[in-house]
Motif scaffolding. Structure first.
Motif, PDB file in Angstrom:
ATOM      1  N   GLU A   1       3.175  17.479   4.247  1.00 27.18           N
ATOM      2  CA  GLU A   1       3.720  16.130   4.365  1.00 27.18           C
ATOM      3  C   GLU A   1       5.093  16.094   5.028  1.00 27.18           C
ATOM      4  O   GLU A   1       5.529  15.056   5.507  1.00 27.18           O
ATOM      5  CB  GLU A   1       3.824  15.476   2.984  1.00 27.18           C
ATOM      6  CG  GLU A   1       2.491  15.277   2.296  1.00 27.18           C
ATOM      7  CD  GLU A   1       1.551  14.386   3.089  1.00 27.18           C
ATOM      8  OE1 GLU A   1       1.998  13.331   3.588  1.00 27.18           O
ATOM      9  OE2 GLU A   1       0.371  14.753   3.213  1.00 27.18           O
ATOM     10  N   CYS A   2       5.787  17.211   5.073  1.00 28.08           N
ATOM     11  CA  CYS A   2       7.158  17.243   5.596  1.00 28.08           C
ATOM     12  C   CYS A   2       7.163  17.150   7.121  1.00 28.08           C
ATOM     13  O   CYS A   2       6.665  18.042   7.808  1.00 28.08           O
ATOM     14  CB  CYS A   2       7.870  18.517   5.157  1.00 28.08           C
ATOM     15  SG  CYS A   2       9.591  18.561   5.698  1.00 28.08           S
ATOM     16  N   PRO A   3       7.765  16.086   7.669  1.00 27.70           N
ATOM     17  CA  PRO A   3       7.766  15.907   9.126  1.00 27.70           C
ATOM     18  C   PRO A   3       8.695  16.861   9.879  1.00 27.70           C
ATOM     19  O   PRO A   3       8.589  16.998  11.095  1.00 27.70           O
ATOM     20  CB  PRO A   3       8.213  14.459   9.303  1.00 27.70           C
ATOM     21  CG  PRO A   3       9.052  14.183   8.108  1.00 27.70           C
ATOM     22  CD  PRO A   3       8.417  14.974   6.991  1.00 27.70           C
ATOM     23  N   VAL A   4       9.612  17.529   9.157  1.00 28.14           N
ATOM     24  CA  VAL A   4      10.552  18.444   9.815  1.00 28.14           C
ATOM     25  C   VAL A   4      10.337  19.899   9.392  1.00 28.14           C
ATOM     26  O   VAL A   4      11.152  20.765   9.654  1.00 28.14           O
ATOM     27  CB  VAL A   4      12.024  18.012   9.572  1.00 28.14           C
ATOM     28  CG1 VAL A   4      12.306  16.677  10.243  1.00 28.14           C
ATOM     29  CG2 VAL A   4      12.356  17.979   8.095  1.00 28.14           C
ATOM     30  N   ASN A   5       9.232  20.159   8.720  1.00 28.94           N
ATOM     31  CA  ASN A   5       8.864  21.513   8.271  1.00 28.94           C
ATOM     32  C   ASN A   5       9.952  22.187   7.447  1.00 28.94           C
ATOM     33  O   ASN A   5      10.222  23.380   7.618  1.00 28.94           O
ATOM     34  CB  ASN A   5       8.482  22.382   9.470  1.00 28.94           C
ATOM     35  CG  ASN A   5       7.284  21.841  10.206  1.00 28.94           C
ATOM     36  OD1 ASN A   5       6.296  21.469   9.589  1.00 28.94           O
ATOM     37  ND2 ASN A   5       7.379  21.764  11.516  1.00 28.94           N
ATOM     38  N   ALA A   6      10.557  21.431   6.525  1.00 28.39           N
ATOM     39  CA  ALA A   6      11.611  21.978   5.675  1.00 28.39           C
ATOM     40  C   ALA A   6      11.065  22.620   4.403  1.00 28.39           C
ATOM     41  O   ALA A   6      11.810  23.275   3.681  1.00 28.39           O
ATOM     42  CB  ALA A   6      12.596  20.866   5.298  1.00 28.39           C
ATOM     43  N   ILE A   7       9.785  22.466   4.133  1.00 31.00           N
ATOM     44  CA  ILE A   7       9.187  22.988   2.899  1.00 31.00           C
ATOM     45  C   ILE A   7       8.352  24.221   3.222  1.00 31.00           C
ATOM     46  O   ILE A   7       7.549  24.226   4.159  1.00 31.00           O
ATOM     47  CB  ILE A   7       8.313  21.920   2.222  1.00 31.00           C
ATOM     48  CG1 ILE A   7       9.152  20.688   1.898  1.00 31.00           C
ATOM     49  CG2 ILE A   7       7.658  22.476   0.955  1.00 31.00           C
ATOM     50  CD1 ILE A   7       8.363  19.512   1.353  1.00 31.00           C
TER      51      ILE A   7
ATOM     52  N   HIS B   1      11.664   8.890   9.704  1.00 28.82           N
ATOM     53  CA  HIS B   1      10.226   9.160   9.729  1.00 28.82           C
ATOM     54  C   HIS B   1       9.452   8.214   8.822  1.00 28.82           C
ATOM     55  O   HIS B   1       8.333   7.837   9.137  1.00 28.82           O
ATOM     56  CB  HIS B   1       9.942  10.607   9.320  1.00 28.82           C
ATOM     57  CG  HIS B   1      10.541  11.619  10.245  1.00 28.82           C
ATOM     58  ND1 HIS B   1       9.946  11.988  11.431  1.00 28.82           N
ATOM     59  CD2 HIS B   1      11.692  12.325  10.180  1.00 28.82           C
ATOM     60  CE1 HIS B   1      10.707  12.876  12.045  1.00 28.82           C
ATOM     61  NE2 HIS B   1      11.775  13.098  11.305  1.00 28.82           N
ATOM     62  N   SER B   2      10.020   7.872   7.672  1.00 26.15           N
ATOM     63  CA  SER B   2       9.364   6.967   6.734  1.00 26.15           C
ATOM     64  C   SER B   2      10.420   6.348   5.825  1.00 26.15           C
ATOM     65  O   SER B   2      11.584   6.746   5.837  1.00 26.15           O
ATOM     66  CB  SER B   2       8.290   7.690   5.922  1.00 26.15           C
ATOM     67  OG  SER B   2       8.869   8.687   5.121  1.00 26.15           O
ATOM     68  N   ASP B   3       9.999   5.388   5.027  1.00 26.70           N
ATOM     69  CA  ASP B   3      10.928   4.667   4.153  1.00 26.70           C
ATOM     70  C   ASP B   3      11.376   5.472   2.937  1.00 26.70           C
ATOM     71  O   ASP B   3      12.400   5.178   2.337  1.00 26.70           O
ATOM     72  CB  ASP B   3      10.300   3.357   3.666  1.00 26.70           C
ATOM     73  CG  ASP B   3      10.097   2.369   4.800  1.00 26.70           C
ATOM     74  OD1 ASP B   3      10.823   2.468   5.818  1.00 26.70           O
ATOM     75  OD2 ASP B   3       9.208   1.510   4.676  1.00 26.70           O
ATOM     76  N   ALA B   4      10.596   6.474   2.564  1.00 25.45           N
ATOM     77  CA  ALA B   4      10.899   7.305   1.393  1.00 25.45           C
ATOM     78  C   ALA B   4      10.457   8.729   1.696  1.00 25.45           C
ATOM     79  O   ALA B   4       9.604   8.949   2.565  1.00 25.45           O
ATOM     80  CB  ALA B   4      10.167   6.767   0.179  1.00 25.45           C
TER      81      ALA B   4
ATOM     82  N   THR C   1      17.580  21.718   6.723  1.00 29.54           N
ATOM     83  CA  THR C   1      16.576  21.085   7.565  1.00 29.54           C
ATOM     84  C   THR C   1      16.111  19.738   7.018  1.00 29.54           C
ATOM     85  O   THR C   1      15.793  18.830   7.771  1.00 29.54           O
ATOM     86  CB  THR C   1      15.350  22.010   7.726  1.00 29.54           C
ATOM     87  OG1 THR C   1      15.791  23.289   8.192  1.00 29.54           O
ATOM     88  CG2 THR C   1      14.346  21.453   8.696  1.00 29.54           C
ATOM     89  N   CYS C   2      16.093  19.595   5.698  1.00 32.47           N
ATOM     90  CA  CYS C   2      15.583  18.388   5.042  1.00 32.47           C
ATOM     91  C   CYS C   2      16.394  17.155   5.441  1.00 32.47           C
ATOM     92  O   CYS C   2      17.619  17.153   5.378  1.00 32.47           O
ATOM     93  CB  CYS C   2      15.626  18.551   3.529  1.00 32.47           C
ATOM     94  SG  CYS C   2      15.080  17.091   2.609  1.00 32.47           S
ATOM     95  N   THR C   3      15.684  16.106   5.843  1.00 28.67           N
ATOM     96  CA  THR C   3      16.323  14.839   6.211  1.00 28.67           C
ATOM     97  C   THR C   3      15.963  13.728   5.237  1.00 28.67           C
ATOM     98  O   THR C   3      16.324  12.576   5.461  1.00 28.67           O
ATOM     99  CB  THR C   3      15.867  14.394   7.613  1.00 28.67           C
ATOM    100  OG1 THR C   3      14.455  14.168   7.587  1.00 28.67           O
ATOM    101  CG2 THR C   3      16.229  15.414   8.670  1.00 28.67           C
ATOM    102  N   GLU C   4      15.228  14.063   4.165  1.00 30.86           N
ATOM    103  CA  GLU C   4      14.689  13.090   3.221  1.00 30.86           C
ATOM    104  C   GLU C   4      13.838  12.055   3.948  1.00 30.86           C
ATOM    105  O   GLU C   4      13.730  10.914   3.536  1.00 30.86           O
ATOM    106  CB  GLU C   4      15.790  12.435   2.400  1.00 30.86           C
ATOM    107  CG  GLU C   4      16.489  13.404   1.464  1.00 30.86           C
ATOM    108  CD  GLU C   4      17.442  12.730   0.495  1.00 30.86           C
ATOM    109  OE1 GLU C   4      17.183  11.586   0.090  1.00 30.86           O
ATOM    110  OE2 GLU C   4      18.440  13.372   0.148  1.00 30.86           O
ATOM    111  N   CYS C   5      13.268  12.458   5.068  1.00 30.81           N
ATOM    112  CA  CYS C   5      12.372  11.655   5.902  1.00 30.81           C
ATOM    113  C   CYS C   5      13.053  10.463   6.574  1.00 30.81           C
ATOM    114  O   CYS C   5      12.372   9.563   7.068  1.00 30.81           O
ATOM    115  CB  CYS C   5      11.145  11.197   5.116  1.00 30.81           C
ATOM    116  SG  CYS C   5      10.083  12.574   4.626  1.00 30.81           S
ATOM    117  N   ILE C   6      14.378  10.472   6.605  1.00 29.35           N
ATOM    118  CA  ILE C   6      15.093   9.404   7.306  1.00 29.35           C
ATOM    119  C   ILE C   6      14.690   9.452   8.778  1.00 29.35           C
ATOM    120  O   ILE C   6      14.736  10.499   9.405  1.00 29.35           O
ATOM    121  CB  ILE C   6      16.612   9.548   7.130  1.00 29.35           C
ATOM    122  CG1 ILE C   6      16.978   9.327   5.667  1.00 29.35           C
ATOM    123  CG2 ILE C   6      17.364   8.583   8.041  1.00 29.35           C
ATOM    124  CD1 ILE C   6      18.417   9.654   5.317  1.00 29.35           C
TER     125      ILE C   6
END
Length: 62
Positions: A18-24, A44-47, A37-42
């Motif tokens: 599910e991670c759009p930036v491959n941080a997991i 990419h999605s609302d949450a 790497t994690c952007t909290e999906c900012i």
């Protein structure tokens, strides 16, 4: 701020794709989130997508 996966992770693997930036990625006993790497999906999605699919609710703010 990044997210982190707590020790209550059951290693189910639902979060990783599910991670759009491959941080997991898979750690030894739990999945881990790369805080740099994690952007909290900012942007990419609302949450955070990983939080929405985690069955044990073990993904929290770091």
């Amino acid at each position: 701020m990044a997210l982190q996966i707590t020790e209550s992770c059951t290693f189910c693997g639902a979060c990783e794709p599910e991670c759009p930036v491959n941080a997991i990625s898979a750690g030894d006993d739990t999945y881990v989130i790369d805080a740099t790497t994690c952007t909290e999906c900012i942007g990419h999605s609302d949450a955070p997508a990983c939080v929405g699919v985690c069955p044990t609710e073990c993904i929290v703010e770091a």
